[in-house]
Design a protein around this motif. Structure first.
Motif, PDB file in Angstrom:
ATOM      1  N   SER A 179       0.843  -1.191   0.000  1.00  0.00           N
ATOM      2  CA  SER A 179       0.000   0.000   0.000  1.00  0.00           C
ATOM      3  C   SER A 179       0.879   1.243   0.000  1.00  0.00           C
ATOM      4  O   SER A 179       2.055   1.202   0.346  1.00  0.00           O
ATOM      5  N   ARG A 180       0.329   2.340  -0.385  1.00  0.00           N
ATOM      6  CA  ARG A 180       1.079   3.601  -0.438  1.00  0.00           C
ATOM      7  C   ARG A 180       1.569   3.984   0.954  1.00  0.00           C
ATOM      8  O   ARG A 180       2.668   4.493   1.115  1.00  0.00           O
ATOM      9  N   ALA A 181       0.792   3.696   1.982  1.00  0.00           N
ATOM     10  CA  ALA A 181       1.192   4.029   3.350  1.00  0.00           C
ATOM     11  C   ALA A 181       2.463   3.280   3.738  1.00  0.00           C
ATOM     12  O   ALA A 181       3.343   3.829   4.399  1.00  0.00           O
ATOM     13  N   ASP A 182       2.586   2.013   3.340  1.00  0.00           N
ATOM     14  CA  ASP A 182       3.794   1.245   3.636  1.00  0.00           C
ATOM     15  C   ASP A 182       5.009   1.838   2.934  1.00  0.00           C
ATOM     16  O   ASP A 182       6.100   1.846   3.485  1.00  0.00           O
ATOM     17  N   GLU A 183       4.826   2.317   1.737  1.00  0.00           N
ATOM     18  CA  GLU A 183       5.935   2.888   0.977  1.00  0.00           C
ATOM     19  C   GLU A 183       6.384   4.218   1.557  1.00  0.00           C
ATOM     20  O   GLU A 183       7.567   4.548   1.525  1.00  0.00           O
ATOM     21  N   VAL A 184       5.465   4.977   2.100  1.00  0.00           N
ATOM     22  CA  VAL A 184       5.790   6.305   2.606  1.00  0.00           C
ATOM     23  C   VAL A 184       6.430   6.217   3.986  1.00  0.00           C
ATOM     24  O   VAL A 184       7.374   6.929   4.281  1.00  0.00           O
ATOM     25  N   HIS A 185       5.954   5.320   4.835  1.00  0.00           N
ATOM     26  CA  HIS A 185       6.432   5.261   6.219  1.00  0.00           C
ATOM     27  C   HIS A 185       7.170   3.947   6.453  1.00  0.00           C
ATOM     28  O   HIS A 185       6.558   2.905   6.600  1.00  0.00           O
ATOM     29  N   GLN A 186       8.494   4.024   6.460  1.00  0.00           N
ATOM     30  CA  GLN A 186       9.326   2.849   6.709  1.00  0.00           C
ATOM     31  C   GLN A 186      10.290   3.210   7.833  1.00  0.00           C
ATOM     32  O   GLN A 186      11.382   3.726   7.585  1.00  0.00           O
ATOM     33  N   PRO A 187       9.899   2.957   9.091  1.00  0.00           N
ATOM     34  CA  PRO A 187      10.683   3.415  10.240  1.00  0.00           C
ATOM     35  C   PRO A 187      12.146   2.952  10.233  1.00  0.00           C
ATOM     36  O   PRO A 187      13.032   3.731  10.572  1.00  0.00           O
ATOM     37  N   LEU A 188      12.412   1.717   9.857  1.00  0.00           N
ATOM     38  CA  LEU A 188      13.797   1.251   9.864  1.00  0.00           C
ATOM     39  C   LEU A 188      14.641   1.998   8.839  1.00  0.00           C
ATOM     40  O   LEU A 188      15.790   2.367   9.109  1.00  0.00           O
ATOM     41  N   VAL A 189      14.067   2.235   7.671  1.00  0.00           N
ATOM     42  CA  VAL A 189      14.788   2.970   6.627  1.00  0.00           C
ATOM     43  C   VAL A 189      14.985   4.416   7.061  1.00  0.00           C
ATOM     44  O   VAL A 189      16.081   4.978   6.931  1.00  0.00           O
ATOM     45  N   GLU A 190      13.945   5.016   7.622  1.00  0.00           N
ATOM     46  CA  GLU A 190      14.045   6.404   8.082  1.00  0.00           C
ATOM     47  C   GLU A 190      15.092   6.529   9.177  1.00  0.00           C
ATOM     48  O   GLU A 190      15.883   7.478   9.197  1.00  0.00           O
ATOM     49  N   ASP A 191      15.141   5.576  10.091  1.00  0.00           N
ATOM     50  CA  ASP A 191      16.128   5.593  11.170  1.00  0.00           C
ATOM     51  C   ASP A 191      17.542   5.472  10.605  1.00  0.00           C
ATOM     52  O   ASP A 191      18.448   6.204  11.008  1.00  0.00           O
ATOM     53  N   ALA A 192      17.725   4.560   9.674  1.00  0.00           N
ATOM     54  CA  ALA A 192      19.047   4.377   9.060  1.00  0.00           C
ATOM     55  C   ALA A 192      19.488   5.636   8.317  1.00  0.00           C
ATOM     56  O   ALA A 192      20.647   6.057   8.417  1.00  0.00           O
ATOM     57  N   LEU A 193      18.588   6.240   7.579  1.00  0.00           N
ATOM     58  CA  LEU A 193      18.931   7.466   6.847  1.00  0.00           C
ATOM     59  C   LEU A 193      19.238   8.605   7.808  1.00  0.00           C
ATOM     60  O   LEU A 193      20.130   9.422   7.553  1.00  0.00           O
ATOM     61  N   GLY A 194      18.509   8.665   8.914  1.00  0.00           N
ATOM     62  CA  GLY A 194      18.784   9.685   9.930  1.00  0.00           C
ATOM     63  C   GLY A 194      20.172   9.529  10.519  1.00  0.00           C
ATOM     64  O   GLY A 194      20.899  10.508  10.713  1.00  0.00           O
ATOM     65  N   LYS A 195      20.553   8.283  10.819  1.00  0.00           N
ATOM     66  CA  LYS A 195      21.889   8.029  11.365  1.00  0.00           C
ATOM     67  C   LYS A 195      22.967   8.377  10.343  1.00  0.00           C
ATOM     68  O   LYS A 195      24.008   8.948  10.694  1.00  0.00           O
ATOM     69  N   GLN A 196      22.733   8.039   9.092  1.00  0.00           N
ATOM     70  CA  GLN A 196      23.697   8.361   8.049  1.00  0.00           C
ATOM     71  C   GLN A 196      23.828   9.882   7.898  1.00  0.00           C
ATOM     72  O   GLN A 196      24.928  10.411   7.759  1.00  0.00           O
ATOM     73  N   MET A 197      22.715  10.589   7.958  1.00  0.00           N
ATOM     74  CA  MET A 197      22.744  12.052   7.845  1.00  0.00           C
ATOM     75  C   MET A 197      23.526  12.665   9.001  1.00  0.00           C
ATOM     76  O   MET A 197      24.345  13.569   8.796  1.00  0.00           O
ATOM     77  N   ARG A 198      23.313  12.175  10.218  1.00  0.00           N
ATOM     78  CA  ARG A 198      24.065  12.691  11.365  1.00  0.00           C
ATOM     79  C   ARG A 198      25.563  12.445  11.180  1.00  0.00           C
ATOM     80  O   ARG A 198      26.375  13.329  11.461  1.00  0.00           O
ATOM     81  N   ALA A 199      25.928  11.260  10.707  1.00  0.00           N
ATOM     82  CA  ALA A 199      27.342  10.951  10.487  1.00  0.00           C
ATOM     83  C   ALA A 199      27.943  11.881   9.440  1.00  0.00           C
ATOM     84  O   ALA A 199      29.076  12.361   9.598  1.00  0.00           O
ATOM     85  N   LEU A 200      27.208  12.151   8.374  1.00  0.00           N
ATOM     86  CA  LEU A 200      27.697  13.055   7.329  1.00  0.00           C
ATOM     87  C   LEU A 200      27.836  14.481   7.847  1.00  0.00           C
ATOM     88  O   LEU A 200      28.791  15.193   7.496  1.00  0.00           O
TER      89      LEU A 200
END
Length: 58
Positions: free
Chosen positions: A12-33
């Motif tokens: 569903s579109r909701a699953d594609e938009v909200h992916q907590p594990l992916v969002e968390d990983a991207l957040g950690k990568q952004m902080r590291a950068l």
């Protein structure tokens, strides 16, 4: 996930938009950068100050 008439599964579109594990990983990568950027900027400032001290009369 829902089944389509041809039997394939789609998310569903909701699953594609909200992916907590992916969002968390991207957040950690952004902080590291950002930490790397801050370190590089500090090093550049330190180098500029050293060059000024070495080549510009007081």
């Amino acid at each position: 996930m829902t089944d389509t008439p041809n039997g394939s599964a789609t998310s569903s579109r909701a699953d594609e938009v909200h992916q907590p594990l992916v969002e968390d990983a991207l957040g950690k990568q952004m902080r590291a950068l950002l930490i790397q950027l801050e370190t590089a900027c500090t090093a550049a400032d330190d180098l500029a100050e050293t060059i000024d001290d070495a080549f510009l009369p007081i």
